[in-house]
Design a protein around this motif. Structure first.
Motif, PDB file in Angstrom:
ATOM      1  N   ASP A 213       0.848  -1.194   0.000  1.00 14.71           N
ATOM      2  CA  ASP A 213       0.000   0.000   0.000  1.00 14.71           C
ATOM      3  C   ASP A 213       0.884   1.245   0.000  1.00 14.71           C
ATOM      4  N   GLU A 214       0.776   2.039  -1.061  1.00 16.49           N
ATOM      5  CA  GLU A 214       1.613   3.225  -1.184  1.00 16.49           C
ATOM      6  C   GLU A 214       1.364   4.219  -0.058  1.00 16.49           C
ATOM      7  N   ARG A 215       0.123   4.306   0.415  1.00 13.30           N
ATOM      8  CA  ARG A 215      -0.181   5.226   1.520  1.00 13.30           C
ATOM      9  C   ARG A 215       0.605   4.855   2.766  1.00 13.30           C
ATOM     10  N   LEU A 217       3.386   3.228   2.940  1.00 17.05           N
ATOM     11  CA  LEU A 217       4.809   3.491   2.753  1.00 17.05           C
ATOM     12  C   LEU A 217       5.130   4.962   2.983  1.00 17.05           C
ATOM     13  N   LYS A 218       4.239   5.832   2.567  1.00 14.93           N
ATOM     14  CA  LYS A 218       4.444   7.272   2.826  1.00 14.93           C
ATOM     15  C   LYS A 218       4.376   7.547   4.322  1.00 14.93           C
ATOM     16  N   THR A 228      11.791   2.653   1.211  1.00 11.22           N
ATOM     17  CA  THR A 228      10.531   1.930   1.118  1.00 11.22           C
ATOM     18  C   THR A 228      10.571   0.985  -0.077  1.00 11.22           C
ATOM     19  N   HIS A 230       7.789  -1.155  -2.446  1.00  9.29           N
ATOM     20  CA  HIS A 230       6.405  -1.489  -2.803  1.00  9.29           C
ATOM     21  C   HIS A 230       6.420  -2.918  -3.322  1.00  9.29           C
TER      22      HIS A 230
END
Length: 361
Positions: A213-215, A217-218, A228, A230
């Motif tokens: 989930d990219e969110r 990772l941010k 990070t 993905h």
């Protein structure tokens, strides 16, 4: 004397939770009555609701909690009325073979309150992890109460009662990550994010967050991740090795608990590195490993129980770090909700929209 309170109950497997009147008795010997100020919504509560932990319905949900001791029973000396406390689900016995060896964090005979809390019709409730804190008041064993600095907000401090302590402890206590080490954390929910934050506090030089989930990772970067990965489109093992000079990380934390992520954790560690399992596997999960690889890579394969924490030692220390600005517990709180919003918060948790929803009373 008894107390009528509002509380969140899972009556039957898979059914939406309901807000009920619950009867809480005054504390007996060794017990404490706690006025709950805040309680986080943890995946474990959802597992109880879905019947994934047991079938002792109805369950009184909630366990990541902080509040104020209102009264104590006979023989209680460690806490007193008025103390601001975090609740824990491993009140140590002091007598078992682990406690006698001076390792109470592994206590094999932890305990909870002896008296039951009940529905208004007298039906006994099973409190989640022996706590049951989606309630205005709850009854626990006094050893489940750890006094901490009252300057910390209850919404933030309560999260140490489960997920945040589990993740922080998996990295620092179980994994032993320290200054200059590298660590990879697979799975960046609340537990994984706490492992990232713990590694930063401990002085790790490279902190690699892995998720699909990219969110998340941010968010992990905000908690201290230096890199990070993905993993939906990248082999995480190869990525972790590439980020660590081709060797692998000193510590790899599996905060997911699936066979494939556990194997990734084993393969992504350096020679003599440590793999830590803190994500809770399903009862059906199994792993098959080439034994020569396990032998040849050396190091350690560890499971982390509650972050191998000792609440009386770790909760006050982490609250102090928080108050010093070195460990931002407030960042874990995605939203503050009311008791009657727990069911909706489960949906947001499933979607990965929040790190923690916190019920504030």
């Amino acid at each position: 004397m008894t107390h009528e309170v509002r509380a969140v109950v899972a009556r039957t497997k898979g059914a939406p939770v309901s807000l009920e009147t619950v009867i809480v008795p005054d504390p007996g010997p060794g017990e404490a009555l706690v006025g709950v100020q805040a309680c986080g919504v943890c995946h474990t509560d959802l597992h109880y609701r879905e019947g994934g932990i047991g079938d002792a319905f109805p369950y009184l949900l909630g366990h990541e909690a902080a509040g104020v001791v209102e009264s104590v029973g006979d023989g209680v000396t460690d806490v007193a009325p008025g103390d601001f406390v975090i609740l824990n689900w491993r009140a140590v016995c002091g007598r078992c073979r682990a406690c006698r060896k001076g390792r109470p964090q592994y206590c094999f005979d932890t305990h909870n309150a002896a008296q039951p809390m009940t529905l208004a019709d007298g039906t006994p409730l099973s409190p989640a992890l022996g706590i049951g804190a989606f309630a205005e008041k709850t009854l626990v064993a006094a050893g489940q109460c750890t006094k901490v600095d009252e300057r910390a907000s209850a919404a933030a401090a309560g999260l140490l009662g489960c997920g945040v302590m589990a993740g922080f402890g998996a990295a620092v206590n179980t994994g032993g990550v320290g200054r200059g080490d590298s660590i990879a954390v697979i799975g960046c929910g609340g537990v994984g994010m706490a492992a990232v934050a713990g590694a930063k506090v401990a002085g790790a030089s490279r902190i690699i967050a892995v998720d699909v989930d990219e969110r998340k990772l941010k968010w992990a970067e905000e908690f201290g991740a230096t890199d990070t990965v993905h993993s939906s489109g990248t082999d995480p093992v190869e990525a972790i090795r590439a980020l660590t000079g081709g060797f692998g990380a000193d510590v790899v934390v599996d905060a997911v608990g699936r066979p494939e992520t556990y194997r990734q954790a084993l393969d992504a560690r350096d020679l003599a590195g440590t793999a830590v399992l803190v994500g809770v596997p399903s009862p059906q999960a199994t792993v098959e490993l080439p034994l020569l690889d396990v032998f040849g890579r050396g190091g350690a394969l560890k499971s982390s129980w509650y972050g191998d924490c000792l609440p009386s030692r770790d909760f006050p220390a982490l609250v102090d770090l928080h108050l010093q600005g070195r460990f931002d517990l407030d960042r874990f709180v995605s939203e503050r909700i009311a008791l009657d919003e727990v069911e909706e918060s489960f949906d947001r948790m499933r979607r990965g929209d929040v790190l923690r929803s916190v019920v504030v009373l």
